[in-house]
Design a protein around this motif. Structure first.
Motif, PDB file in Angstrom:
ATOM      1  N   VAL A  84       6.045   1.997 -10.496  1.00 50.04           N
ATOM      2  CA  VAL A  84       6.159   3.420  -9.918  1.00 50.04           C
ATOM      3  C   VAL A  84       4.710   3.943  -9.388  1.00 50.04           C
ATOM      4  CG1 VAL A  84       8.373   3.801 -11.071  1.00 50.04           C
ATOM      5  CG2 VAL A  84       6.129   4.298 -12.065  1.00 50.04           C
ATOM      6  N   ARG A  85       4.850   4.773  -8.687  1.00 48.73           N
ATOM      7  CA  ARG A  85       3.701   5.526  -8.456  1.00 48.73           C
ATOM      8  C   ARG A  85       2.654   6.029  -9.467  1.00 48.73           C
ATOM      9  NH1 ARG A  85       2.591   6.707  -2.575  1.00 48.73           N
ATOM     10  NH2 ARG A  85       0.721   7.855  -3.281  1.00 48.73           N
ATOM     11  N   ASN A 120       6.113  11.005  -1.146  1.00 41.10           N
ATOM     12  CA  ASN A 120       7.277  10.269  -0.594  1.00 41.10           C
ATOM     13  C   ASN A 120       8.345  10.639  -1.627  1.00 41.10           C
ATOM     14  OD1 ASN A 120       8.836   7.529  -0.918  1.00 41.10           O
ATOM     15  ND2 ASN A 120       7.585   7.370   0.993  1.00 41.10           N
ATOM     16  N   GLU A 123       9.703   7.530  -3.617  1.00 42.53           N
ATOM     17  CA  GLU A 123       8.891   7.258  -4.844  1.00 42.53           C
ATOM     18  C   GLU A 123       8.998   8.269  -5.931  1.00 42.53           C
ATOM     19  OE1 GLU A 123       7.610   4.518  -5.135  1.00 42.53           O
ATOM     20  OE2 GLU A 123       8.162   3.494  -3.257  1.00 42.53           O
ATOM     21  N   ARG A 126      12.131   7.533  -7.889  1.00 39.25           N
ATOM     22  CA  ARG A 126      11.786   6.439  -8.945  1.00 39.25           C
ATOM     23  C   ARG A 126      11.080   6.898 -10.090  1.00 39.25           C
ATOM     24  NH1 ARG A 126      12.199   1.001  -7.681  1.00 39.25           N
ATOM     25  NH2 ARG A 126      10.124   0.552  -8.764  1.00 39.25           N
ATOM     26  N   CYS A 127      10.143   7.721 -10.046  1.00 39.35           N
ATOM     27  CA  CYS A 127       9.387   8.252 -11.124  1.00 39.35           C
ATOM     28  C   CYS A 127      10.341   9.102 -11.947  1.00 39.35           C
ATOM     29  CB  CYS A 127       8.238   9.214 -10.820  1.00 39.35           C
ATOM     30  SG  CYS A 127       6.953   8.208  -9.824  1.00 39.35           S
ATOM     31  N   SER A 325      13.298  -4.524  -4.694  1.00 39.46           N
ATOM     32  CA  SER A 325      13.987  -3.149  -4.079  1.00 39.46           C
ATOM     33  C   SER A 325      15.099  -3.363  -3.185  1.00 39.46           C
ATOM     34  CB  SER A 325      12.651  -2.349  -3.539  1.00 39.46           C
ATOM     35  OG  SER A 325      11.738  -2.485  -4.314  1.00 39.46           O
ATOM     36  N   SER A 358       6.274   4.127   1.839  1.00 36.64           N
ATOM     37  CA  SER A 358       6.921   3.998   0.726  1.00 36.64           C
ATOM     38  C   SER A 358       6.539   2.684   0.176  1.00 36.64           C
ATOM     39  CB  SER A 358       8.455   4.291   0.696  1.00 36.64           C
ATOM     40  OG  SER A 358       9.190   3.258   1.226  1.00 36.64           O
ATOM     41  N   VAL A 360       5.288  -0.242  -2.016  1.00 35.11           N
ATOM     42  CA  VAL A 360       4.179  -0.514  -2.959  1.00 35.11           C
ATOM     43  C   VAL A 360       3.763  -2.095  -3.196  1.00 35.11           C
ATOM     44  CG1 VAL A 360       4.768   1.697  -4.015  1.00 35.11           C
ATOM     45  CG2 VAL A 360       5.831  -0.414  -4.851  1.00 35.11           C
TER      46      VAL A 360
END
Length: 498
Positions: A84-85, A120, A123, A126-127, A325, A358, A360
């Motif tokens: 994740v970011r 984004n 993302e 996802r966090c 993903s 987006s 990563v």
């Protein structure tokens, strides 16, 4: 009415596993092994679905099935701090801190730090799911309270899409997980907005919403826990702390440094076989390119093509493609059979709703292949074949990169030539990507300012034109009055002449 809870849990489990065994609906039952294991052995998890649906078996079964589908498609079980970011986690828009007076952990949304479109959204989602999963593990499924810190918030900080997403997680995928929604110092200007938000909640959840001020927060959060900015006594300052590691587990998963891959339905990556150690000239399959660089061209859908070639001049080869993903990518065809020396082009498309930025470093593809005798096998036969034989496959891994600059080639060169640790290089280029995002935002702001200048310039011109027109009208009116006065004075004698 007395509910036999244990009997209902058994019934819910039996119905789910029976539906899973029957494969109905077709293609929907390939759930993550961790979720199937939880259904099979975790009574507490099933109890939450029953409680959430007031012990209606059919409603609980529907929600449980849809939750497993969502977890499969979103890749929920495979989300960790490594994919994740990290800059989003460290920013502090959302984080876990302290507990309410019921002993439930607080999941804080610091609204002042967020504006719609500044991150984004995929993302950010996802966090948030990372935090939900982490809180589930840390609290063994105990409820949490959603805490909106709305101090000094304006209209620009109100992201309805984010709020709706949070509510949807509680409503659809995390049953009986919500204790309170505590809203601190909500500005009056947002009253209408929260009336809309209330409409997204089921009636039974409305009493969970608690609007508080600094002076009244103590009814739900003890002053010794509440931050000083909330009117409490605690001097805590947010700093992201990685999840605790214990018994060889990181984020609740074995720290084996593996990446988990999925296709249309996620499957955990199998252990590497000896095929993975083959030299290129011994490989059954050749794959080009080894790095997928996605670039954006206008409004076109972003896609890349990879070429798979059967290196054998005698044997048939079957291949299968997975991705970390599956929610981002469409792979066509994702499985098939290659005759001796045959090639196939596979198209990988970034799904609508996902921006190319987006991507990563952890977005990857796994291409597996095995020799096969029967070249007439159907797709169903291939699915069964791979379920039985996937552990012994030759494997090729592809990584994704963001294009439109020269950094991707540089990064690949650094990694491939052993210039440093890949994780360190990935972090470096993540920072570069963040700078690119900031540059794009700055360019957008400049464009907005230009439009604003044009608007005000046009407004000034219109006002000046109106002023000149009004002035001209007044002058003409004045001249007419003067002319009329002169005529009257000519016709009528002056008073002193009478």
């Amino acid at each position: 009415m007395v509910v036999d809870e244990k009997a209902q849990i058994r019934e819910l489990r039996d119905k789910f596993l029976s539906k899973l065994k029957d494969g109905e609906p077709s293609g929907s039952s390939d759930f993550h092994p961790a979720d199937i294991e939880r259904v099979s052995s975790n009574d507490d998890w099933l109890r939450r679905f029953l409680e959430h649906n007031e012990y209606n078996i059919q409603d609980a079964l529907k929600m449980l099935w849809e939750s497993c589908e969502w977890r499969r498609n979103f890749g929920t079980n495979d989300i960790t701090e490594n994919n994740v970011r990290m800059d989003y986690l460290e920013h502090g828009v959302c984080y876990s801190y302290g507990k309410d007076k019921d002993g439930k952990k607080l999941f804080v949304i610091k609204s002042k730090l967020h504006t719609k479109g500044s991150k984004n959204f995929a993302e950010l989602q996802r966090c948030i799911v990372y935090w939900f999963e982490r809180l589930e593990r840390e609290g063994n499924g105990n409820q949490i309270s959603l805490f909106f810190d709305m101090i000094d918030v304006g209209l620009s900080n109100m992201d309805m899409e984010l709020t709706k997403y949070l509510i949807g997680l509680f409503k659809n995928y995390y049953p009986n997980f919500l204790n309170y929604i505590i809203i601190l110092e909500m500005p009056w200007i947002l009253n209408a907005t929260f009336n809309i938000i209330k409409s997204w909640l089921p009636a039974k959840a409305l009493p969970k919403i608690k609007f508080v001020k600094r002076a009244t927060l103590k009814e739900y959060v003890d002053p010794s826990v509440a931050l000083k900015s909330w009117g409490g006594n605690n001097e805590y300052v947010f700093k992201f702390v990685p999840e605790a590691q214990s018994n060889g587990l990181v984020n609740g998963k074995t720290d084996n440094k593996k990446v988990h891959f999925a296709e249309n339905s996620p499957l955990t990556e199998q252990a590497d076989s000896t095929f993975g150690d083959k030299l290129p000239d011994q490989a059954l399959l050749s794959v080009e390119p080894e790095v997928l660089t996605f670039t954006k061209s206008g409004n076109d859908v972003i896609s890349k093509t990879i070429t798979l070639k059967n290196n054998s001049s005698e044997s048939n080869v079957t291949y299968k493609i997975k991705t970390t993903s599956p929610e981002k990518f469409k792979v066509r065809p994702n499985t098939g059979i290659l005759l001796p020396s045959q090639s196939v082009s596979v198209t990988i498309t970034l799904q609508l709703g996902y921006d190319h930025r987006s991507l990563v470093p952890n977005d990857r593809f796994l291409i597996m292949c095995l020799p096969i005798e029967n070249k007439e096998m159907t797709n169903t036969d291939l699915i069964d074949f791979w379920k039985s034989n996937g552990t012994a496959s030759e494997q090729h891994k592809l990584i994704c990169r963001l294009g439109n600059d020269s950094f991707d080639g540089l990064k690949s060169s650094l990694v491939n030539n052993g210039a440093g640790d890949e994780n360190l290089i990935s972090k470096l280029f993540t920072k570069i990507s963040q700078l690119q995002d900031e540059q794009a935002k700055l360019e957008s702001s400049i464009t907005s300012l230009k439009r604003l200048f044009v608007f005000f310039g046009t407004l000034v011109i219109v006002v000046l034109a109106w002023f000149v027109h009004s002035l001209n009208s007044n002058v003409q009116s004045f001249m007419k009055e003067q002319s009329h006065t002169s005529v009257v004075e000519t016709i009528l004698p002056r008073h002193d002449e009478i």
